[in-house]
Design a protein around this motif. Structure first.
Motif, mmCIF file in Angstrom:
data_model
loop_
_atom_site.group_PDB
_atom_site.id
_atom_site.type_symbol
_atom_site.label_atom_id
_atom_site.label_comp_id
_atom_site.label_asym_id
_atom_site.label_seq_id
_atom_site.Cartn_x
_atom_site.Cartn_y
_atom_site.Cartn_z
ATOM 1 N N LEU A 90 0.881 -1.175 0.000
ATOM 2 C CA LEU A 90 0.000 0.000 0.000
ATOM 3 C C LEU A 90 0.912 1.216 0.000
ATOM 4 O O LEU A 90 1.711 1.388 0.934
ATOM 5 N N GLU B 219 -7.155 -1.357 4.946
ATOM 6 C CA GLU B 219 -7.643 -0.177 4.236
ATOM 7 C C GLU B 219 -6.896 1.045 4.737
ATOM 8 O O GLU B 219 -6.540 1.118 5.907
ATOM 9 N N SER C 53 -6.760 6.782 8.664
ATOM 10 C CA SER C 53 -7.117 5.455 9.189
ATOM 11 C C SER C 53 -6.338 5.151 10.459
ATOM 12 O O SER C 53 -5.280 5.729 10.710
ATOM 13 N N GLU D 217 -6.777 5.370 4.429
ATOM 14 C CA GLU D 217 -7.379 6.604 3.931
ATOM 15 C C GLU D 217 -6.491 7.785 4.342
ATOM 16 O O GLU D 217 -6.035 7.852 5.496
ATOM 17 N N ILE E 201 -3.059 -1.790 10.118
ATOM 18 C CA ILE E 201 -2.157 -1.862 8.953
ATOM 19 C C ILE E 201 -0.807 -2.452 9.379
ATOM 20 O O ILE E 201 -0.257 -3.336 8.725
#
Ligand code: AMP
Length: 427
Positions: free
Chosen positions: A205, A320, A302, A322, A307
């Motif tokens: 990511l 996820e 987030s 953001e 993560i």
């Protein structure tokens, strides 16, 4: 959850701050931490590179996740040691950490996997290196092969400067064993940028781009430091450039590590030169940059903990992330004399006022508590960081925050973020 953060600088304060905002976290320890971190976590008096003691501590406290800030323990195998004991850790294996631990290793890796970077040669014989410099001419870049705390690189604009750097490394012992081999590298022209990526070794990511300011003085003049400021995003990394970075650099790097059986569960840092012919790798780091972490993680909306855990567990598929549309700017306040000799123990005032500036947060880098007061204890002391709707407002807030802080010999660059302003045509 109980989390242990390893390290004690601005990057670790940022990590502790962000981790502390997670509802999943009950307790944070930081080894060794600093005076700012002490307000958010329990600081433990263990050095960041004392793997035996860190392991013992993590077992005793039943730590659920360890997050490693600096590179040295990673290169020394902290992730392997923790994984062997079944302890979850955010950080790559020692094999993978060689991407930062040896510039020669990184260059050969990029060569094998066709990752764009400057041409290079590796030398351990000073005479041969000097002959190469005479053949190639200047500008040329001389890099100590091993870890040198960000100080092992000389960008030489004439042959004599390059030869001096080679001699200092190979025969002068300037960086100890880290300098016994040198990489001589093509000088790349362009604007620098950093892109960070979370990875579980298979997936990744990306984080928004950022730009560091390595030189001590305005206008990128003077010797290199650990980093005097940063901002995110970096307008030089347009959407098209980001796509090329992912396709030509990030994906091939992660696939290459996998092909080489180098386990990577952490964060990979891509130091890039955006040249006329596209992005090229200047260096890999195997951990968050400092002060890029301050500029990037303040924009993460987030919860960071799922993560970090997903990386440590080797499965980022459900994670996820953001990001805020805001721009972040971090201005580093340093001690007079840094990156050379500097004095410690200077009382710091104005921290409360600085923290009240709209959108601002002060991260501690080199601070300590003494007799109930906060004093300087390092070259880079604090990171005045601020979010704003655009780069000019973020710069204004970061400098308002920086100006509110006082200590004897306080030094900062006055041009953090100016390149972004110029590029966006707002300055
Ligand atoms: P490094 O520690 O490899 O990131 O290098 C420190 C700094 O030296 C970089 O941030 C660049 O400003 C500069 N540098 C390193 N390699 C090159 C290169 N090949 N061409 C131009 N500048 C470089």
């Amino acid at each position: 959850m109980k989390v242990l953060v390893v390290g004690g600088g601005g990057r670790e304060h940022t990590l502790v701050w962000k981790i502390g905002r997670s509802p999943l976290v009950k307790k944070i320890f930081c080894a060794p931490g600093n005076a700012g971190i002490a307000g958010l976590a329990e600081c433990v008096n263990i050095a960041a590179d004392d793997i035996d003691k860190l392991l013992k501590f993590a077992k005793k406290e039943k730590i659920d996740l360890t997050v490693v800030g600096p590179e040295a323990p990673l290169v020394d195998g902290i992730a392997d040691r923790f994984n062997e004991q079944g302890l979850k850790i955010f950080g790559p294996s020692a094999d993978a950490a060689m991407l930062e631990g040896s510039k020669g290793f990184a260059k050969k890796f990029m060569g094998r996997f066709d990752i764009p970077t400057g041409t290079f040669q590796i030398f351990s014989d000073a005479d041969e290196a000097i002959e190469f410099i005479r053949d190639m001419g200047a500008p040329i870049v001389v890099k100590a092969d091993g870890l040198a705390a960000g100080k092992g690189v000389t960008v030489a604009f004439n042959e004599e400067e390059a030869i001096k750097a080679v001699k200092q490394c190979i025969t002068g012992g300037a960086f100890g064993r880290a300098g016994h081999r040198v990489v001589l590298e093509e000088y790349l022209e362009g604007e620098e940028a950093t892109v960070l990526a979370f990875t579980d070794g298979k997936r990744y990511l990306t984080m928004p781009s950022s730009q560091d300011h390595k030189a001590i003085h305005d206008g990128d003049k003077g010797p290199n430091t650990g980093g005097m400021g940063a901002y995110s995003p970096a307008p030089v990394v347009t959407d098209d450039v980001m796509q090329r970075i992912e396709d030509e650099i990030i994906r091939p790097t992660i696939d290459g590590l996998r092909e080489d059986d180098c386990e990577y569960r952490g964060m990979l840092y891509f130091g890039l030169m955006i040249t006329d012919s596209g992005p090229k790798v200047i260096e890999y780091n195997v951990r968050f940059g400092d002060p890029e972490a301050q500029a990037v993680l303040t924009r993460l909306k987030s919860d960071i903990v799922p993560i970090l855990l997903a990386c440590a567990e080797g499965d980022l598929s459900g994670a996820e992330v953001e990001w805020s549309e805001d721009v972040a700017v971090c201005v580093v306040l340093a001690s007079k004399g840094y990156p050379g000799k500097y004095e410690k123990g200077k009382p710091i005032s104005g921290l409360d006022k600085a923290g009240k500036v709209s959108g601002a947060i002060v991260f501690h880098a080199g601070t300590a508590a003494r007799d109930g007061k906060i004093v300087t204890s390092g070259g880079r002391v604090l990171g005045a960081t601020a979010l704003g709707a655009d780069i000019p407002s973020a710069i204004e807030r970061a400098y308002e925050c920086a100006d509110a802080i006082k200590f004897a010999g306080k030094y900062c660059r006055t041009d953090i973020g100016k390149k972004a302003v110029a590029r966006l045509g707002k300055g």
